[in-house]
Scaffold this active site. Structure first.
Site, short mmCIF file in Angstrom:
data_model
loop_
_atom_site.label_atom_id
_atom_site.label_comp_id
_atom_site.label_asym_id
_atom_site.label_seq_id
_atom_site.Cartn_x
_atom_site.Cartn_y
_atom_site.Cartn_z
N HIS A 111 0.83 -1.20 0.00
CA HIS A 111 0.00 0.00 0.00
C HIS A 111 0.87 1.26 0.00
O HIS A 111 1.84 1.35 0.75
CB HIS A 111 -0.89 0.00 1.25
CG HIS A 111 -1.65 1.28 1.45
ND1 HIS A 111 -1.48 2.08 2.57
CD2 HIS A 111 -2.57 1.90 0.67
CE1 HIS A 111 -2.28 3.14 2.47
NE2 HIS A 111 -2.94 3.06 1.33
N SER A 112 0.55 2.21 -0.87
CA SER A 112 1.11 3.55 -0.84
C SER A 112 2.65 3.53 -0.87
O SER A 112 3.23 3.07 -1.84
CB SER A 112 0.57 4.30 0.39
OG SER A 112 0.80 5.67 0.32
N MET A 113 3.33 4.00 0.18
CA MET A 113 4.78 3.96 0.19
C MET A 113 5.29 2.54 0.05
O MET A 113 6.32 2.28 -0.60
CB MET A 113 5.33 4.58 1.48
CG MET A 113 6.86 4.66 1.52
SD MET A 113 7.51 5.13 3.14
CE MET A 113 7.32 3.60 4.05
#
Length: 303
Positions: A111-113
């Site tokens: 997720h994301s980073m």
């Protein structure tokens, strides 16, 4: 393919793990000898980011999911004084966990980073990554080449300043409220609660204090350029399932479209939800269904 249903077992508790000689903490769901996926959280989050999605996937796919606390996050150790939190440093966390668990080639749920870290690994070490399942994240934050000196200046000056004390709150509810109010992306109380609970510790005077290393809030010294990120994405050989939230950070933005076009083997799904759609109680079942159905298609060779 019918839509999977998920039983009450999806509330099963996770098993805590200590890896990389105690440097990294993690949460694990599923049978210890099942095929293992590694789950990578976003910036300022932790392994609890997957507390709602992981049990559903474990139940439906008979896999094990090990969610890592990246260095400086959750229950993992902070980086030593004088060191940085560069994106590529987190790649070593993933590789250290793979070594500790004897995983030669991993499926990365990110997720994301964490998705940025997964993309770096898949491009630089394609032999170590079997598949990517990315949740509202693709590529990495980047800075135009002509802004390199400015970015370096911001980072150097920030790193020379004294560290601020970890935030303290009278109770967990206040800490959750602060995360909801101050989040970079919109987050409601139910979604934020698992993240905050894992990221706080009790103090001797009855308050709660954040575990996160305050250095994570300092600007990066160096970032990839947009051209470098696109070049890295183009080197990803593994199949990529990208699940975006309709209210997430990608959408139809020009950069997101360039990033998607750069990936050779990408399947995109946009679902109702925000940036943390895999943790949102109203969105997580749909996220799990998309992942499960995609895995079944990959296994059976269905179009």
């Amino acid at each position: 393919m019918t839509t999977p249903t998920f039983s009450s077992a999806t509330g099963s508790a996770a098993q805590p793990l200590s890896l990389a000689h105690g440097r990294l903490a993690a949460l694990s769901w599923g049978r210890a000898n099942a095929p293992t996926w590694l789950a990578l959280h976003g910036w300022l989050d932790n392994a609890a980011s997957f507390t709602r999605l992981a049990p559903r996937l474990v139940e439906a796919l008979d896999i094990r999911i090990v969610a890592i606390d990246f260095r400086g996050h959750g229950h993992s150790a902070h980086s030593p004084a004088g060191s940085d939190y560069a994106l590529w440093d987190y790649s070593h966390d993933v590789l250290d966990v793979m070594d500790a668990l004897n995983i030669e080639q991993a499926v990365l749920l990110a997720h994301s980073m964490g998705a940025a870290v997964a993309c770096l690994l898949a491009s630089a070490l394609p032999e170590r990554v079997e598949r990517l399942v990315l949740l509202d994240g693709l590529g990495a934050l980047n800075t135009e080449a002509e802004e390199t000196a400015s970015q370096l200046r911001k980072g150097l000056l920030a790193y020379r300043r004294p560290l601020s004390r970890a935030p303290r709150y009278p109770d967990i509810e206040s800490a959750v409220a602060a995360r909801v109010a101050g989040g970079v992306t919109p987050l409601d109380t139910m979604t934020a609660t698992p993240l905050v609970e894992r990221n706080t510790q009790a103090t001797s005077d009855g308050h709660v204090q954040m575990r996160t290393d305050s250095r994570l809030l300092k600007p990066s010294l160096v970032r990839f350029t947009p051209q470098q990120v696109l070049a890295l994405l183009a080197e990803i050989q593994a199949p990529v399932l990208l699940i975006e939230g309709a209210r997430g950070i990608l959408g139809e933005r020009a950069w997101a479209e360039k990033a998607r076009q750069a990936v050779p083997h990408l399947t995109r799904q946009v679902l109702a939800g925000g940036h943390h759609l895999h943790l949102e109680p109203k969105a997580v079942d749909q996220v799990a269904s998309v992942v499960v159905q995609h895995c079944h298609k990959e296994t059976t060779g269905q179009p």
